[in-house]
Motif scaffolding. Structure first.
Motif, PDB file in Angstrom:
ATOM      1  N   GLU A 146       0.851  -1.192   0.000  1.00 13.32           N
ATOM      2  CA  GLU A 146       0.000   0.000   0.000  1.00 13.32           C
ATOM      3  C   GLU A 146       0.889   1.245   0.000  1.00 13.32           C
ATOM      4  O   GLU A 146       1.785   1.365   0.824  1.00 13.32           O
ATOM      5  CB  GLU A 146      -0.916  -0.036   1.238  1.00 13.32           C
ATOM      6  CG  GLU A 146      -1.588   1.271   1.579  1.00 13.32           C
ATOM      7  CD  GLU A 146      -2.415   1.871   0.440  1.00 13.32           C
ATOM      8  OE1 GLU A 146      -3.226   1.158  -0.165  1.00 13.32           O
ATOM      9  OE2 GLU A 146      -2.223   3.075   0.140  1.00 13.32           O
ATOM     10  N   ARG A 147       0.634   2.153  -0.927  1.00 15.74           N
ATOM     11  CA  ARG A 147       1.540   3.297  -1.045  1.00 15.74           C
ATOM     12  C   ARG A 147       1.295   4.398  -0.013  1.00 15.74           C
ATOM     13  O   ARG A 147       2.167   5.202   0.270  1.00 15.74           O
ATOM     14  CB  ARG A 147       1.466   3.880  -2.454  1.00 15.74           C
ATOM     15  CG  ARG A 147       0.160   4.540  -2.778  1.00 15.74           C
ATOM     16  CD  ARG A 147       0.215   5.151  -4.164  1.00 15.74           C
ATOM     17  NE  ARG A 147      -1.083   5.637  -4.553  1.00 15.74           N
ATOM     18  CZ  ARG A 147      -1.402   5.997  -5.767  1.00 15.74           C
ATOM     19  NH1 ARG A 147      -0.503   5.924  -6.730  1.00 15.74           N
ATOM     20  NH2 ARG A 147      -2.602   6.444  -6.052  1.00 15.74           N
ATOM     21  N   GLU A 148       0.084   4.442   0.532  1.00  8.90           N
ATOM     22  CA  GLU A 148      -0.255   5.547   1.428  1.00  8.90           C
ATOM     23  C   GLU A 148      -0.516   5.009   2.836  1.00  8.90           C
ATOM     24  O   GLU A 148       0.363   5.021   3.686  1.00  8.90           O
ATOM     25  CB  GLU A 148      -1.480   6.250   0.857  1.00  8.90           C
ATOM     26  CG  GLU A 148      -2.013   7.389   1.659  1.00  8.90           C
ATOM     27  CD  GLU A 148      -1.304   8.699   1.389  1.00  8.90           C
ATOM     28  OE1 GLU A 148      -1.567   9.648   2.127  1.00  8.90           O
ATOM     29  OE2 GLU A 148      -0.488   8.772   0.474  1.00  8.90           O
ATOM     30  N   ALA A 149      -1.736   4.553   3.052  1.00 10.29           N
ATOM     31  CA  ALA A 149      -2.104   3.978   4.348  1.00 10.29           C
ATOM     32  C   ALA A 149      -3.237   2.996   4.121  1.00 10.29           C
ATOM     33  O   ALA A 149      -4.089   3.241   3.257  1.00 10.29           O
ATOM     34  CB  ALA A 149      -2.564   5.081   5.297  1.00 10.29           C
ATOM     35  N   PRO A 150      -3.290   1.907   4.891  1.00 11.88           N
ATOM     36  CA  PRO A 150      -4.386   0.962   4.702  1.00 11.88           C
ATOM     37  C   PRO A 150      -5.733   1.677   4.859  1.00 11.88           C
ATOM     38  O   PRO A 150      -5.867   2.583   5.683  1.00 11.88           O
ATOM     39  CB  PRO A 150      -4.176  -0.055   5.825  1.00 11.88           C
ATOM     40  CG  PRO A 150      -2.731   0.044   6.159  1.00 11.88           C
ATOM     41  CD  PRO A 150      -2.345   1.479   5.923  1.00 11.88           C
ATOM     42  N   PRO A 173      -8.674   5.802 -12.511  1.00 17.09           N
ATOM     43  CA  PRO A 173      -8.199   4.567 -11.881  1.00 17.09           C
ATOM     44  C   PRO A 173      -6.697   4.627 -11.650  1.00 17.09           C
ATOM     45  O   PRO A 173      -5.987   5.316 -12.383  1.00 17.09           O
ATOM     46  CB  PRO A 173      -8.529   3.494 -12.924  1.00 17.09           C
ATOM     47  CG  PRO A 173      -8.568   4.227 -14.220  1.00 17.09           C
ATOM     48  CD  PRO A 173      -9.005   5.630 -13.929  1.00 17.09           C
ATOM     49  N   HIS A 174      -6.239   3.927 -10.631  1.00 11.94           N
ATOM     50  CA  HIS A 174      -4.789   3.848 -10.379  1.00 11.94           C
ATOM     51  C   HIS A 174      -4.246   2.634 -11.126  1.00 11.94           C
ATOM     52  O   HIS A 174      -4.100   1.559 -10.541  1.00 11.94           O
ATOM     53  CB  HIS A 174      -4.513   3.682  -8.882  1.00 11.94           C
ATOM     54  CG  HIS A 174      -5.082   4.778  -8.047  1.00 11.94           C
ATOM     55  ND1 HIS A 174      -5.608   4.566  -6.803  1.00 11.94           N
ATOM     56  CD2 HIS A 174      -5.202   6.101  -8.285  1.00 11.94           C
ATOM     57  CE1 HIS A 174      -6.033   5.715  -6.312  1.00 11.94           C
ATOM     58  NE2 HIS A 174      -5.810   6.660  -7.187  1.00 11.94           N
ATOM     59  N   SER A 175      -3.999   2.815 -12.405  1.00 18.35           N
ATOM     60  CA  SER A 175      -3.546   1.657 -13.180  1.00 18.35           C
ATOM     61  C   SER A 175      -2.389   1.998 -14.114  1.00 18.35           C
ATOM     62  O   SER A 175      -2.027   1.189 -14.965  1.00 18.35           O
ATOM     63  CB  SER A 175      -4.724   1.085 -13.983  1.00 18.35           C
ATOM     64  OG  SER A 175      -5.237   2.092 -14.832  1.00 18.35           O
ATOM     65  N   ASP A 176      -1.790   3.181 -13.923  1.00 21.42           N
ATOM     66  CA  ASP A 176      -0.668   3.595 -14.797  1.00 21.42           C
ATOM     67  C   ASP A 176       0.447   2.547 -14.825  1.00 21.42           C
ATOM     68  O   ASP A 176       1.050   2.299 -15.859  1.00 21.42           O
ATOM     69  CB  ASP A 176      -0.028   4.891 -14.283  1.00 21.42           C
ATOM     70  CG  ASP A 176      -0.956   6.060 -14.447  1.00 21.42           C
ATOM     71  OD1 ASP A 176      -2.088   5.810 -14.899  1.00 21.42           O
ATOM     72  OD2 ASP A 176      -0.558   7.187 -14.118  1.00 21.42           O
ATOM     73  N   PHE A 177       0.728   1.968 -13.649  1.00 20.45           N
ATOM     74  CA  PHE A 177       1.850   1.034 -13.552  1.00 20.45           C
ATOM     75  C   PHE A 177       1.575  -0.292 -14.273  1.00 20.45           C
ATOM     76  O   PHE A 177       2.440  -1.148 -14.337  1.00 20.45           O
ATOM     77  CB  PHE A 177       2.203   0.774 -12.068  1.00 20.45           C
ATOM     78  CG  PHE A 177       1.071   0.177 -11.286  1.00 20.45           C
ATOM     79  CD1 PHE A 177       0.057   0.971 -10.786  1.00 20.45           C
ATOM     80  CD2 PHE A 177       1.007  -1.187 -11.062  1.00 20.45           C
ATOM     81  CE1 PHE A 177      -0.994   0.425 -10.075  1.00 20.45           C
ATOM     82  CE2 PHE A 177      -0.040  -1.750 -10.348  1.00 20.45           C
ATOM     83  CZ  PHE A 177      -1.046  -0.930  -9.852  1.00 20.45           C
ATOM     84  N   LEU A 178       0.356  -0.420 -14.829  1.00 23.44           N
ATOM     85  CA  LEU A 178      -0.004  -1.675 -15.500  1.00 23.44           C
ATOM     86  C   LEU A 178      -0.177  -1.503 -17.001  1.00 23.44           C
ATOM     87  O   LEU A 178      -0.517  -2.461 -17.692  1.00 23.44           O
ATOM     88  CB  LEU A 178      -1.316  -2.192 -14.915  1.00 23.44           C
ATOM     89  CG  LEU A 178      -1.225  -2.725 -13.498  1.00 23.44           C
ATOM     90  CD1 LEU A 178      -2.598  -2.814 -12.886  1.00 23.44           C
ATOM     91  CD2 LEU A 178      -0.549  -4.085 -13.498  1.00 23.44           C
TER      92      LEU A 178
END
Ligand code: FAD
Length: 550
Positions: free
Chosen positions: A257-261, A469-474
């Motif tokens: 998790e990049r920030e916090a759960p 969506p957080h999908s840039d890394f994909l």
């Protein structure tokens, strides 16, 4: 706990030696005695004490000092330590100055030199002052201190990061707290960057990154093993559910998790519609419980670590973190969620959560029952929200940039909106400003054709201008929609041509076998806590099915 300080200043070496001796004899056990031979030296000492996060209980100054009188010193020193007790040492001839100082510097007492025997003439006065200080002074906070300003976004980010990771901290607003500002300036050597973070042992961080700070405060940021059965990317409700089920069902599971759960849900003040919590539950509480549960069941939660890339070309799937650490796994669940698109209109940021809401219509409907609301946006999500609010709110005003509601909205919804009396639609209109004190009170609307402006009273704006969506890394790894939402299950074959196996993709499986997606990042997701939790947990059963085949 470090002892509070008694700071004494006298330019006469003999008097200073006597003061030092008498103070040490009686007070050294509970207070640190610091002495100086001039006002300037004593002020430097005061700043140094503040910079180490310590406090001064008592200031004792001789009135007759050539470069700076005792009164002048006390005046300056009380800016740094306003709660310190102030006592002036005077000669008989200085009595008038001492009485004057009672008004000028709020002097607590004055003492005549010489004070022998101290048991009679010095200690009773000092005891009285120190008892008073002990009873009233705020004791220094022993822990992480964050120095910044209320409106500094970088300060806000670090505070939110610590809070969401359950690290207790004290926030010191340097615009309001002079001693705090001095502490921050001394600790950071005058750096203008914010925030300044001081740890309990006085380690200083100037505008730290989250990962640096995470490591320093003991958040688990690095993986314990290079290999896992299952890696989950994202620690929102979907990721946490995946971690609970993965670990409890015997898979070596890591959640990154990049920030916090907690994800988006972790930022919600009250989730009213999650099963089993009849009074609702705050997002942070839900995240805390889920984190404890996942950890107890054996999942490894790696926080403040961001996944930068995923490589699925080899027999094992490789996950590379931003710090270039690489982890390997047999299966992956992508649960990286999304963020509502933000608009940069003056006031939006300030009142977010206090009248400005991004997409949180269902959860806030009860708050605005029988009250007028504004819905910003012209696509289906905005239309659905307007219809929903029309049932509970007194009036719904839709603000649409386009000249026609039909441009982005399905025809059935346009018709439905047209048939509801308490929905007003303002097309070719934008919100250009939101104002208020602690919550939204007015909005300024602009006619995009004529440029005419109108100010209206308002209490709530619900903004539906899309999600990211957080999908840039994909990108280039799994099939996704033009907007970046990940295709799963039957959508994979319907919308991509990269599936290579004879079998159909499993439910929640992406275009890459063994890589699953759950929650808001998935194309077609319902975007609720319960559905994210449901998807995160059932994804694990499909992970088992996949692992049985390889
Ligand atoms: C203010 C607010 C209130 C809401 N209230 C409700 C409510 O009352 N009821 C309800 O049902 N729903 C509510 N929702 C919606 C609900 O919170 C979401 O549907 C749900 O959180 C989605 O869960 P998720 O796990 O799929 O994704 P998210 O919650 O978005 O979590 C994804 C996580 O992945 C992390 N991540 C992203 N990229 C990476 C990366 N590269 N590396 C590592 N980590 C990464 C993110 O930091 C994030 O923590 C609310 C949403 C918001 C914003």
């Amino acid at each position: 706990m470090s002892r509070p300080v008694i700071l004494a200043v006298d330019d006469d070496p003999q008097v200073l030696a006597a003061v030092t001796r008498d103070l040490r004899t009686k007070y050294a056990e509970h207070y640190q005695i610091v002495t100086a031979s001039s006002g300037a030296e004593a002020l430097d000492a005061a700043t140094e004490i503040a910079s180490r996060g310590r406090t001064v209980a008592l200031l004792l100054a001789d009135q007759r000092m050539p470069s700076m009188t005792g009164t002048e010193f006390l005046l300056e020193a009380q800016i740094v330590f306003p709660e310190a007790k102030r006592i002036l040492l005077t000669a008989y001839a200085d009595t008038d100055a001492a009485i004057q100082a009672i008004n000028d510097v709020g002097l607590d007492q004055y003492l005549m030199k010489p004070w022998t025997p101290p048991e009679d003439k010095l200690y009773p006065v000092l005891d009285d002052a120190l008892d008073d200080w002990e009873a009233n002074a705020e004791k220094p906070f022993e822990g992480v201190r964050v120095f910044g300003t209320t409106w500094s976004p970088t300060t806000f980010e670090i505070k939110a990061f610590l809070a969401r990771n359950e690290v207790p901290y004290l926030f010191i607003d340097i615009d309001r707290d002079v001693a705090g500002a001095a502490t921050a300036a001394a600790a950071s050597e005058g750096s203008p960057q914010l925030p300044i973070v001081l740890l309990e042992d006085n380690t200083v961080f100037v505008a730290p990154t989250k990962s640096t700070l995470a490591e320093a405060v003991g958040i688990h940021t690095a993986a314990e093993s290079p290999f896992y059965d299952l890696i989950i990317i994202g620690g929102g409700p979907a990721g946490l559910a995946g971690a609970v089920y993965g670990a409890s069902e015997g898979l070596a599971t890591a959640m990154i998790e990049r920030e916090a759960p907690g994800g988006q849900a972790g930022t919600s003040s009250r989730i009213e519609n999650y099963l089993g919590f009849p009074k609702g539950i705050s997002g942070s509480d839900l995240a805390r419980r889920a984190t404890a549960q996942a950890t107890r069941l054996g999942a490894e939660l790696i926080t403040a670590a961001e996944v930068a890339a995923v490589d699925t070309t080899g027999p094992l799937k490789k996950v590379t973190l931003k710090d270039e650490t690489t982890l390997n796994c047999r299966s992956l669940i992508i649960a990286s969620g999304m963020t509502a698109k933000r608009l940069s209109v003056p006031g939006y940021e300030q009142f977010e959560g206090a009248g400005v809401y991004y997409g949180a219509a269902a959860t806030e409907a009860a708050t605005y029952k029988d009250r007028p609301v504004y819905v910003i946006g012209g696509a289906n999500s905005a239309g659905q929200a307007a219809v929903m609010f029309s049932k509970t709110s007194s009036r719904v005003t839709m603000i649409v940039r386009a000249g026609d509601l039909g441009q982005k909205m399905s025809a059935y919804l346009v018709d439905q909106i047209g048939s509801i009396d308490n929905i007003e639609v303002l097309t070719s209109t934008s919100v250009v400003e939101v104002t208020g004190t602690d919550r939204v009170e007015t909005i300024v609307l602009e006619d995009r054709e004529s440029g005419e402006r109108e100010t209206r009273e308002a209490s709530a704006l619900f903004i539906f201008v899309g999600a990211e969506p957080h999908s840039d890394f994909l990108v280039g790894t799994v099939g996704m929609s033009a907007k970046g939402f990940i295709y799963t299950g039957s959508d994979v074959r319907a919308f991509t041509d990269t599936w290579t196996l004879d079998r159909d993709p499993l439910p929640l499986e992406t275009s890459v076998p063994g890589v699953f997606a759950a929650g808001d990042v998935r194309e077609g997701a319902v975007r609720r806590v319960a559905s994210a939790v449901g998807e995160g947990s059932i994804a694990v059963s499909f992970v088992h099915r996949y692992l049985d085949t390889v």
